[in-house]
Motif scaffolding. Sequence first.
Motif, mmCIF file in Angstrom:
data_model
loop_
_atom_site.group_PDB
_atom_site.id
_atom_site.type_symbol
_atom_site.label_atom_id
_atom_site.label_comp_id
_atom_site.label_asym_id
_atom_site.label_seq_id
_atom_site.Cartn_x
_atom_site.Cartn_y
_atom_site.Cartn_z
ATOM 1 N N ASP A 1 0.859 -1.139 0.096
ATOM 2 C CA ASP A 1 0.115 -0.055 0.024
ATOM 3 C C ASP A 1 0.814 1.159 0.056
ATOM 4 O O ASP A 1 2.106 1.296 0.433
ATOM 5 C CB ASP A 1 -0.983 0.048 1.189
ATOM 6 N N TRP A 2 0.165 2.189 -0.500
ATOM 7 C CA TRP A 2 0.915 3.762 -0.675
ATOM 8 C C TRP A 2 0.448 4.517 0.886
ATOM 9 O O TRP A 2 -0.648 4.409 1.126
ATOM 10 C CB TRP A 2 0.349 4.520 -1.771
ATOM 11 N N TYR A 3 1.722 5.116 1.239
ATOM 12 C CA TYR A 3 1.445 5.944 2.550
ATOM 13 C C TYR A 3 2.060 7.470 2.232
ATOM 14 O O TYR A 3 3.400 7.520 1.697
ATOM 15 C CB TYR A 3 2.330 5.466 3.583
ATOM 16 N N ALA A 4 1.383 8.625 2.585
ATOM 17 C CA ALA A 4 1.754 9.759 2.475
ATOM 18 C C ALA A 4 3.122 9.914 3.496
ATOM 19 O O ALA A 4 3.060 9.168 4.502
ATOM 20 C CB ALA A 4 0.549 10.714 2.737
ATOM 21 N N PRO A 5 3.817 10.911 3.322
ATOM 22 C CA PRO A 5 4.911 11.136 4.015
ATOM 23 C C PRO A 5 4.698 11.541 5.624
ATOM 24 O O PRO A 5 5.556 11.166 6.452
ATOM 25 C CB PRO A 5 5.492 12.103 3.355
ATOM 26 N N ASP A 6 3.491 11.811 6.037
ATOM 27 C CA ASP A 6 3.241 12.342 7.129
ATOM 28 C C ASP A 6 2.277 11.352 7.834
ATOM 29 O O ASP A 6 1.563 11.591 9.090
ATOM 30 C CB ASP A 6 2.553 13.712 7.167
ATOM 31 N N TRP A 7 2.265 10.132 7.265
ATOM 32 C CA TRP A 7 1.336 9.098 7.887
ATOM 33 C C TRP A 7 1.506 8.681 9.208
ATOM 34 O O TRP A 7 0.673 8.699 10.099
ATOM 35 C CB TRP A 7 1.284 7.604 6.894
ATOM 36 N N LEU A 8 2.880 8.286 9.623
ATOM 37 C CA LEU A 8 3.049 7.879 10.981
ATOM 38 C C LEU A 8 3.066 9.170 12.026
ATOM 39 O O LEU A 8 2.626 9.039 13.063
ATOM 40 C CB LEU A 8 4.546 7.263 11.111
ATOM 41 N N THR A 9 3.250 10.065 11.466
ATOM 42 C CA THR A 9 3.085 11.442 12.455
ATOM 43 C C THR A 9 1.506 11.590 12.684
ATOM 44 O O THR A 9 1.009 11.836 13.971
ATOM 45 C CB THR A 9 3.448 12.623 11.764
ATOM 46 N N THR A 10 0.688 11.051 11.681
ATOM 47 C CA THR A 10 -0.646 11.400 11.896
ATOM 48 C C THR A 10 -1.208 10.217 12.899
ATOM 49 O O THR A 10 -1.812 10.723 13.969
ATOM 50 C CB THR A 10 -1.475 11.194 10.613
ATOM 51 N N VAL A 11 -0.626 8.959 12.681
ATOM 52 C CA VAL A 11 -1.137 7.733 13.424
ATOM 53 C C VAL A 11 -0.729 8.307 15.168
ATOM 54 O O VAL A 11 -1.568 8.223 15.841
ATOM 55 C CB VAL A 11 -0.510 6.499 13.121
ATOM 56 N N LEU B 1 -3.307 8.655 18.166
ATOM 57 C CA LEU B 1 -3.510 7.626 19.185
ATOM 58 C C LEU B 1 -3.553 8.257 20.643
ATOM 59 O O LEU B 1 -3.911 7.630 21.513
ATOM 60 C CB LEU B 1 -2.019 6.680 19.048
ATOM 61 N N ASP B 2 -2.947 9.816 20.687
ATOM 62 C CA ASP B 2 -3.403 10.285 21.800
ATOM 63 C C ASP B 2 -4.882 10.613 22.309
ATOM 64 O O ASP B 2 -5.275 10.874 23.200
ATOM 65 C CB ASP B 2 -2.839 11.626 21.965
ATOM 66 N N ARG B 3 -5.569 9.949 21.098
ATOM 67 C CA ARG B 3 -7.305 10.367 21.436
ATOM 68 C C ARG B 3 -8.101 9.168 21.645
ATOM 69 O O ARG B 3 -8.974 9.259 22.426
ATOM 70 C CB ARG B 3 -7.863 10.934 20.302
ATOM 71 N N ALA B 4 -7.514 7.788 21.306
ATOM 72 C CA ALA B 4 -7.949 6.685 21.565
ATOM 73 C C ALA B 4 -7.240 5.419 21.387
ATOM 74 O O ALA B 4 -6.134 5.562 20.936
ATOM 75 C CB ALA B 4 -9.267 6.406 20.431
ATOM 76 N N GLU B 5 -7.615 4.288 21.916
ATOM 77 C CA GLU B 5 -6.848 3.149 21.810
ATOM 78 C C GLU B 5 -6.856 2.598 20.424
ATOM 79 O O GLU B 5 -5.973 1.903 20.201
ATOM 80 C CB GLU B 5 -7.248 2.221 22.836
ATOM 81 N N LEU B 6 -8.040 2.881 19.423
ATOM 82 C CA LEU B 6 -7.880 2.204 18.141
ATOM 83 C C LEU B 6 -8.239 3.233 17.325
ATOM 84 O O LEU B 6 -9.311 4.088 17.499
ATOM 85 C CB LEU B 6 -9.064 1.238 18.090
ATOM 86 N N VAL B 7 -7.430 3.633 16.346
ATOM 87 C CA VAL B 7 -7.557 4.709 15.358
ATOM 88 C C VAL B 7 -7.373 4.147 13.976
ATOM 89 O O VAL B 7 -6.688 3.337 13.670
ATOM 90 C CB VAL B 7 -6.626 5.826 15.724
#
Length: 226
Positions: free
Chosen positions: A94-104, A108-114
């Motif tokens: 799959d393709w991931y934008a450069p800011d994907w991990l930063t976004t995740v 994850l500060d908001r919920a246990e499953l995102v």
Amino acid sequence: MLTLLTATGARPAAWALCERWMARQDYAGPVRWVIVDDGPEPQPVAFRRNGWQLVLVRPSPHWAPGQNTQARNLLKGLAAVGADERLAIIEDDDWYAPDWLTTVDRELDRAELVGEHRARYYNVQQRCGRQLANTGHASLCSTGMRGSALKDFADACLARPKFIDLDLWRRTQGRHLFGGNRVVGMKGLPGRGGIGMGHDAAFNGQADPDGALLRSWVGLDAEVYR
């Protein structure tokens, strides 16, 4: 720190692209990448990046055509993940934008499953794409978790449904979905076939003979899928 989990094998072309998308992630923190490869021959792993640790897992017996070993491989990877870790699922094709991990990491500060809703799938062999309408769950490729969601994920894998993502999102209460279109589920790449609907020969998507749709989704990265 983020932990990534990728189940792969017999997909060297897809894996090489996965390494490329992870190499350019703008996430600045340390990363631990658990890579479970059950292909008959180990895939070459060329990835090197400061602050990133690779954990390579080779389960046996190895995958053979016609088998679905996804649940087993994810469980093998989860065995190397601690209960206090923050986990992002990275799928090899799959393709991931450069800011994907930063976004995740932020979500994850908001919920246990995102996860990212309204998934986009694109089949490179059929040259067609489809915007899905999923607003109650995220595809596994665009899911992150921590805390009790890690156990829910293990339980979903143990249940061995065909679609682990649907089972996981039914189990977990503390969850959060977000938009942004930072992930595209790429289908039809060379090597071992996938199990999702986007891999099906009857996949119903928007025709994209000139690649304009894919370029609108992934920008200049569309060239690597020509």
